[in-house]
Enzyme design. Structure first.
Site, PDB file in Angstrom:
ATOM      1  N   ASP A 189       0.820  -1.124  -0.054  1.00 25.33           N
ATOM      2  CA  ASP A 189       0.008   0.037   0.044  1.00 25.33           C
ATOM      3  C   ASP A 189       0.863   1.266  -0.006  1.00 25.33           C
ATOM      4  O   ASP A 189       2.275   1.117  -0.275  1.00 25.33           O
ATOM      5  CB  ASP A 189      -1.209  -0.096   1.142  1.00 25.33           C
ATOM      6  CG  ASP A 189      -0.439   0.149   2.505  1.00 25.33           C
ATOM      7  OD1 ASP A 189       0.830   0.183   2.746  1.00 25.33           O
ATOM      8  OD2 ASP A 189      -1.050   0.511   3.530  1.00 25.33           O
ATOM      9  N   CYS A 238       2.737  -3.533   3.782  1.00 29.59           N
ATOM     10  CA  CYS A 238       2.166  -2.199   4.199  1.00 29.59           C
ATOM     11  C   CYS A 238       2.706  -1.474   5.506  1.00 29.59           C
ATOM     12  O   CYS A 238       4.127  -1.982   5.629  1.00 29.59           O
ATOM     13  CB  CYS A 238       0.755  -2.514   4.703  1.00 29.59           C
ATOM     14  SG  CYS A 238       0.466  -3.598   6.239  1.00 29.59           S
ATOM     15  N   THR A 246       2.624  -1.682   8.706  1.00 32.06           N
ATOM     16  CA  THR A 246       2.977  -2.664   9.661  1.00 32.06           C
ATOM     17  C   THR A 246       3.244  -4.106   9.447  1.00 32.06           C
ATOM     18  O   THR A 246       3.901  -4.824   9.858  1.00 32.06           O
ATOM     19  CB  THR A 246       1.731  -2.713  10.925  1.00 32.06           C
ATOM     20  OG1 THR A 246       0.554  -3.111  10.413  1.00 32.06           O
ATOM     21  CG2 THR A 246       1.849  -1.263  11.346  1.00 32.06           C
ATOM     22  N   HIS A 269       9.188 -24.581   8.749  1.00 31.51           N
ATOM     23  CA  HIS A 269       8.094 -25.357   9.527  1.00 31.51           C
ATOM     24  C   HIS A 269       6.784 -25.269   9.028  1.00 31.51           C
ATOM     25  O   HIS A 269       5.971 -25.944   9.291  1.00 31.51           O
ATOM     26  CB  HIS A 269       8.028 -24.728  10.895  1.00 31.51           C
ATOM     27  CG  HIS A 269       9.397 -24.989  11.797  1.00 31.51           C
ATOM     28  ND1 HIS A 269       9.359 -24.831  13.114  1.00 31.51           N
ATOM     29  CD2 HIS A 269      10.635 -25.706  11.536  1.00 31.51           C
ATOM     30  CE1 HIS A 269      10.576 -25.313  13.648  1.00 31.51           C
ATOM     31  NE2 HIS A 269      11.340 -25.689  12.433  1.00 31.51           N
ATOM     32  N   HIS A 306       5.893 -31.292  10.712  1.00 35.91           N
ATOM     33  CA  HIS A 306       5.355 -30.222  10.134  1.00 35.91           C
ATOM     34  C   HIS A 306       4.237 -30.321   9.185  1.00 35.91           C
ATOM     35  O   HIS A 306       3.645 -29.335   9.200  1.00 35.91           O
ATOM     36  CB  HIS A 306       6.742 -29.438   9.562  1.00 35.91           C
ATOM     37  CG  HIS A 306       7.711 -29.064  10.597  1.00 35.91           C
ATOM     38  ND1 HIS A 306       7.430 -28.431  11.681  1.00 35.91           N
ATOM     39  CD2 HIS A 306       8.814 -29.224  10.836  1.00 35.91           C
ATOM     40  CE1 HIS A 306       8.448 -28.213  12.632  1.00 35.91           C
ATOM     41  NE2 HIS A 306       9.756 -28.845  11.847  1.00 35.91           N
TER      42      HIS A 306
END
Ligand code: RB5
Length: 147
Positions: free
Chosen positions: A8, A65, A67, A98, A134
């Site tokens: 963004d 973005c 965060t 994993h 996993h």
């Protein structure tokens, strides 16, 4: 590798820098925008990128973005997407080994661009471990997704 990338307005600079790095390294990069720092809505771009991974148009996706949180929430709504939000390389390595994560999320406001480039390198170049334990856990995630 075919890689989709999206951001963004809060991460336009990081997206451009990472795209340039990946192209220089020989990857095929599909840019889903945004294409400027003008304010926009991150779900539009993160969804397009994640969908391209879900539909196997791209092998991996990178969504960025401010965060990394909004784009990771968005990407994880798409079927088949295992999006990992990373701010350091240890998580980037472990989520490949994993979780076999197929989309990487990062935040430009919370992580420097040079660190983000290191994270991308680690994440792109670390293979999935294929360990039975996993795979069993990933299969459980897939089962939850299908409920
Ligand atoms: C945009 O202002 C900001 O909310 C976005 O970049 C992101 O941080 C959302 O999670």
């Amino acid at each position: 590798m075919k890689i989709g990338i999206a951001c963004d307005h809060g991460a336009y600079e990081a997206k451009e820098a990472i795209k340039e790095m990946l192209i220089e390294e020989g990857h095929e990069v599909k840019d889903f925008g945004t294409y400027s720092t003008a304010s926009c809505d991150y779900p539009d771009f993160a969804y397009a990128c994640a969908k391209s991974v879900s539909e196997k148009e791209n092998e991996r996706g990178i969504v960025i973005c401010g965060t990394g949180i909004g784009v990771s929430i968005t990407a994880n709504k798409v079927k088949g997407i295992r999006c990992a939000l990373c701010s350091e390389t240890t998580s980037a390595r472990l989520t490949r080994e994993h979780n076999d994560s197929n989309v990487l999320a990062m935040g430009q406001r919370t992580c420097g661009i040079e660190i983000m480039k290191d994270i991308v390198h680690t994440w792109i170049n670390t293979p999935y471990s294929q360990d039975e334990r996993h795979q069993r856990r990933i299969d459980k995630i897939t089962e939850i997704e299908q409920k």
